[in-house]
Enzyme design. Structure first.
Site, PDB file in Angstrom:
ATOM      1  N   VAL A 110       0.908  -3.061   1.791  1.00 50.05           N
ATOM      2  CA  VAL A 110       0.850  -1.641   2.806  1.00 50.05           C
ATOM      3  C   VAL A 110       2.101  -1.064   2.234  1.00 50.05           C
ATOM      4  O   VAL A 110       3.197  -1.586   2.269  1.00 50.05           O
ATOM      5  CB  VAL A 110       0.635  -2.099   3.924  1.00 50.05           C
ATOM      6  CG1 VAL A 110       0.483  -0.769   4.873  1.00 50.05           C
ATOM      7  CG2 VAL A 110      -0.444  -2.988   4.308  1.00 50.05           C
ATOM      8  N   CYS A 111       2.016   0.344   2.015  1.00 53.89           N
ATOM      9  CA  CYS A 111       3.136   1.082   1.867  1.00 53.89           C
ATOM     10  C   CYS A 111       4.331   0.598   0.727  1.00 53.89           C
ATOM     11  O   CYS A 111       3.459   0.357  -0.252  1.00 53.89           O
ATOM     12  CB  CYS A 111       3.811   1.133   3.184  1.00 53.89           C
ATOM     13  SG  CYS A 111       5.165   2.478   3.314  1.00 53.89           S
ATOM     14  N   THR A 112       5.371   0.347   1.316  1.00 48.75           N
ATOM     15  CA  THR A 112       6.227   0.024  -0.053  1.00 48.75           C
ATOM     16  C   THR A 112       6.149  -1.532  -0.403  1.00 48.75           C
ATOM     17  O   THR A 112       6.864  -1.831  -1.213  1.00 48.75           O
ATOM     18  CB  THR A 112       7.718   0.444   0.208  1.00 48.75           C
ATOM     19  OG1 THR A 112       7.888  -0.205   1.608  1.00 48.75           O
ATOM     20  CG2 THR A 112       7.890   1.692   0.273  1.00 48.75           C
ATOM     21  N   THR A 130       0.743   3.912  -2.901  1.00 48.67           N
ATOM     22  CA  THR A 130       1.757   3.595  -1.949  1.00 48.67           C
ATOM     23  C   THR A 130       2.117   4.854  -1.133  1.00 48.67           C
ATOM     24  O   THR A 130       1.388   5.723  -1.516  1.00 48.67           O
ATOM     25  CB  THR A 130       3.193   3.023  -2.666  1.00 48.67           C
ATOM     26  OG1 THR A 130       4.001   2.613  -1.679  1.00 48.67           O
ATOM     27  CG2 THR A 130       3.866   4.287  -3.553  1.00 48.67           C
TER      28      THR A 130
END
Length: 321
Positions: A110-112, A130
């Site tokens: 998730v995300c970074t 991302t």
């Protein structure tokens, strides 16, 4: 049997990257238990030392020590956050992720958190996404990864999924619940979380603001401001060049260098953003919005929306108005 889900924690984690999927999986377990099923999820948070995980905003979350990486598990979640840089440099953590992946049915970033997956070699040769603000950095740092900054989430490989920033982790977790237990389970969890919308993975990250760098030269900044103030005007290159007191050829070259994209592309971006807001905030027809925002025809606006946002104006309005 319950499906073991492990969420990796580290200092400086983004709280919602972790809590969002946690709430989806545990919410699905409550729904399934109420329906008499016994195949929900058992969710745990684990860190390298087993100490509480402090988020970037100071929230402390209880964590267990990372288990034996060879222990079979259903889902491994790798959240992101401003502590990701230090986490990527933590050899013990990356080695654990690398060793645990083959014993896990699916790995989710998730995300970074995508940086953790990439550092562990899980995204080599794969498409991935991302948070839009970190997509360029991910692509430059890991050239073997095919980074796409637009989607909400991507199935990067048969066993690895990557999601965009923050709330996109909830969208992906709901999609995984739907894969495991069907649409009704996912829809019920989404309603319980008071989510007005469950976004499909291919949808563009609409939350990304239309932000462009301001030109250093005052004449070019003036052109940017003129376009943004009246997106519905013609904005021909000759007119914009005249405003900047340059020849059209020289203006196009300078504008592209300073802003990062050609004048025509910039105009279309601003018009799309203006139309997007009007579709959200007014009841005007698509034809009226297209004319007011400078597209000329509804078909021209439709092509721009599909190219830039991945959906038609009508679909966008149904979702966001």
């Amino acid at each position: 049997m319950t499906k073991p889900v492990l969420i990796v924690g580290f200092p400086g984690i983004q709280a919602l990257d972790l809590v969002g999927p946690f709430e989806v999986f545990t919410g699905a377990s409550h729904y399934l238990a109420a329906a008499g099923a016994d195949d929900g999820y058992r969710v745990t948070i684990a860190s390298v030392d087993g100490q509480p995980v402090h988020t970037g905003t100071g929230l402390a979350l209880v964590a267990e020590p990372l288990p034996d990486p060879c222990t079979p598990r259903d889902t491994l979640v790798l959240p992101g956050g401003f502590g990701t840089e230090a986490a990527v440099a933590d050899a013990e953590l990356i080695d654990w992720v690398r060793a645990a992946a083959p014993h896990t049915r699916r790995v989710v970033s998730v995300c970074t958190g995508a940086f953790l997956a990439a550092e562990a070699g899980l995204l080599d040769g794969c498409p991935a996404t991302t948070h839009w603000a970190f997509a360029d950095t991910l692509a430059k740092r890991y050239p073997a990864v095919r980074v796409d900054p637009d989607p909400i989430f991507v199935r990067s490989s048969p066993r690895v999924w990557t999601a965009a920033g923050v709330t996109a982790g909830i969208d992906l977790a709901l999609a995984l619940v739907e894969d495991d237990h069907g649409t009704e389970a996912a829809q019920t969890v989404a309603r319980w979380m008071v989510m007005y919308l469950r976004r499909p993975g291919g949808q563009t990250q609409f939350a990304a603001p239309v932000w462009m760098p301001r030109a250093r030269r005052a004449p070019i900044r003036g052109v940017q401001e003129a376009i943004e103030a009246e997106p519905g005007r013609a904005h021909r290159i000759s007119d914009l060049a005249q405003r900047a007191a340059m020849s059209p050829r020289h203006f196009t070259r300078v504008f592209t260098t300073e802003v990062g994209e050609a004048p025509g592309t910039y105009v279309e971006r601003i018009r799309t953003e203006a139309a997007r807001r009007q579709l959200e905030e007014t009841g005007d027809t698509v034809t009226v919005v297209a004319a007011r925002c400078g597209f000329g025809t509804a078909e021209t606006m439709r092509r721009s929306f599909i190219r830039r946002l991945g959906v038609s104006p009508d679909q966008y309005r149904r979702t966001f108005s």
